[in-house]
Every structure is written in structure tokens, then in C-alpha cells.
Design a protein around this motif. Structure first.
Motif, PDB file in Angstrom:
ATOM      1  N   CYS A 121      20.242 -15.119  34.216  1.00  0.00           N
ATOM      2  CA  CYS A 121      21.702 -15.236  34.168  1.00  0.00           C
ATOM      3  C   CYS A 121      22.286 -15.350  35.568  1.00  0.00           C
ATOM      4  O   CYS A 121      23.215 -16.128  35.800  1.00  0.00           O
ATOM      5  CB  CYS A 121      22.316 -14.043  33.448  1.00  0.00           C
ATOM      6  SG  CYS A 121      21.942 -13.983  31.700  1.00  0.00           S
ATOM      7  N   LEU A 122      21.749 -14.585  36.503  1.00  0.00           N
ATOM      8  CA  LEU A 122      22.222 -14.661  37.886  1.00  0.00           C
ATOM      9  C   LEU A 122      21.960 -16.029  38.501  1.00  0.00           C
ATOM     10  O   LEU A 122      22.803 -16.558  39.234  1.00  0.00           O
ATOM     11  CB  LEU A 122      21.557 -13.574  38.739  1.00  0.00           C
ATOM     12  CG  LEU A 122      22.063 -12.155  38.544  1.00  0.00           C
ATOM     13  CD1 LEU A 122      21.281 -11.190  39.434  1.00  0.00           C
ATOM     14  CD2 LEU A 122      23.537 -12.073  38.852  1.00  0.00           C
ATOM     15  N   ILE A 123      20.821 -16.611  38.214  1.00  0.00           N
ATOM     16  CA  ILE A 123      20.509 -17.943  38.738  1.00  0.00           C
ATOM     17  C   ILE A 123      21.501 -18.964  38.172  1.00  0.00           C
ATOM     18  O   ILE A 123      22.012 -19.814  38.907  1.00  0.00           O
ATOM     19  CB  ILE A 123      19.058 -18.335  38.409  1.00  0.00           C
ATOM     20  CG1 ILE A 123      18.084 -17.462  39.210  1.00  0.00           C
ATOM     21  CG2 ILE A 123      18.808 -19.804  38.713  1.00  0.00           C
ATOM     22  CD1 ILE A 123      16.636 -17.625  38.795  1.00  0.00           C
ATOM     23  N   GLY A 124      21.784 -18.879  36.900  1.00  0.00           N
ATOM     24  CA  GLY A 124      22.749 -19.791  36.282  1.00  0.00           C
ATOM     25  C   GLY A 124      24.143 -19.626  36.865  1.00  0.00           C
ATOM     26  O   GLY A 124      24.825 -20.609  37.152  1.00  0.00           O
ATOM     27  N   ALA A 175      24.862 -18.473  39.813  1.00  0.00           N
ATOM     28  CA  ALA A 175      24.835 -18.969  41.196  1.00  0.00           C
ATOM     29  C   ALA A 175      24.946 -20.492  41.225  1.00  0.00           C
ATOM     30  O   ALA A 175      25.649 -21.051  42.087  1.00  0.00           O
ATOM     31  CB  ALA A 175      23.553 -18.513  41.898  1.00  0.00           C
ATOM     32  N   ALA A 176      24.300 -21.164  40.297  1.00  0.00           N
ATOM     33  CA  ALA A 176      24.392 -22.629  40.241  1.00  0.00           C
ATOM     34  C   ALA A 176      25.818 -23.076  39.929  1.00  0.00           C
ATOM     35  O   ALA A 176      26.330 -24.013  40.545  1.00  0.00           O
ATOM     36  CB  ALA A 176      23.421 -23.180  39.206  1.00  0.00           C
ATOM     37  N   VAL A 177      26.480 -22.405  38.997  1.00  0.00           N
ATOM     38  CA  VAL A 177      27.862 -22.742  38.659  1.00  0.00           C
ATOM     39  C   VAL A 177      28.786 -22.493  39.853  1.00  0.00           C
ATOM     40  O   VAL A 177      29.663 -23.314  40.159  1.00  0.00           O
ATOM     41  CB  VAL A 177      28.332 -21.942  37.426  1.00  0.00           C
ATOM     42  CG1 VAL A 177      29.823 -22.097  37.199  1.00  0.00           C
ATOM     43  CG2 VAL A 177      27.552 -22.382  36.196  1.00  0.00           C
ATOM     44  N   MET A 178      28.587 -21.390  40.549  1.00  0.00           N
ATOM     45  CA  MET A 178      29.405 -21.103  41.726  1.00  0.00           C
ATOM     46  C   MET A 178      29.169 -22.139  42.818  1.00  0.00           C
ATOM     47  O   MET A 178      30.121 -22.573  43.483  1.00  0.00           O
ATOM     48  CB  MET A 178      29.121 -19.687  42.234  1.00  0.00           C
ATOM     49  CG  MET A 178      29.686 -18.609  41.339  1.00  0.00           C
ATOM     50  SD  MET A 178      29.312 -16.921  41.878  1.00  0.00           S
ATOM     51  CE  MET A 178      29.817 -16.945  43.570  1.00  0.00           C
ATOM     52  N   LEU A 179      27.928 -22.534  43.015  1.00  0.00           N
ATOM     53  CA  LEU A 179      27.616 -23.541  44.024  1.00  0.00           C
ATOM     54  C   LEU A 179      28.285 -24.870  43.692  1.00  0.00           C
ATOM     55  O   LEU A 179      28.848 -25.529  44.579  1.00  0.00           O
ATOM     56  CB  LEU A 179      26.108 -23.707  44.149  1.00  0.00           C
ATOM     57  CG  LEU A 179      25.613 -24.643  45.237  1.00  0.00           C
ATOM     58  CD1 LEU A 179      26.067 -24.172  46.619  1.00  0.00           C
ATOM     59  CD2 LEU A 179      24.107 -24.739  45.198  1.00  0.00           C
TER      60      LEU A 179
END
Length: 80
Positions: free
Chosen positions: A8-11, A13-17
Motif C-alpha cells: 500500500c505504501l508503494i502504491g 508513493a507512486a500516486v504522490m510522485l
């Protein structure tokens, strides 16, 4: 449970990026973030550890076939 939280954190982080890059002067780079294989790496790791090598090969082949509709989508966005 910890593994699910990390995914969930990786996902997130991708959305924030993507959001940050879309507001920068290099906004076009935001379109490359979904192409980074972070999600594919997670999926392939899970398939490889829970299934056999043949399942991993089928998953990779399906991923290759998914590039065709994605290319059609990008062409449609570009022209329309």
C-alpha cells in the motif's frame, strides 16, 4: 499483514510522485511513472513465490500482451 501495508505504501508513493511531477515544469515525466515496473515487480514476486515458474511465465506473457491496448490508449490520447 506487514507485506500488505508495504505494498500500500508503494502504491501511495507512486500516486504522490505522479501528482508532484504533474505540477512541475517537467510534467510529461508523470506519464512515465506508471510504466516503472514497481507494481509488476511486486506481482511477479508474489506469483513466483506462491506458484511455479510456468505461472510466472504466463504472467509475464500476459503483461506483454497488455502493452497493445495501452499503446492504443496512448495513441488515442495523443490524437483526440
Amino acid at each position: 499483514m506487514v507485506a500488505l501495508f508495504l505494498k500500500c505504501l508503494i502504491g501511495a508513493a507512486a500516486v504522490m510522485l505522479i501528482a508532484i511531477l504533474s505540477k512541475s515544469k517537467n510534467y510529461f515525466i508523470a506519464g512515465l511513472v506508471p510504466l516503472f515496473p514497481s507494481f509488476a515487480l511486486i506481482a511477479h514476486y508474489i506469483v513466483a513465490t506462491e506458484r511455479n515458474m510456468e505461472a510466472l511465465r504466463m504472467t509475464a506473457l500476459f503483461g506483454l500482451y497488455s502493452l497493445m491496448p495501452y499503446a492504443a490508449y496512448l495513441i488515442a490520447v495523443y490524437y483526440f
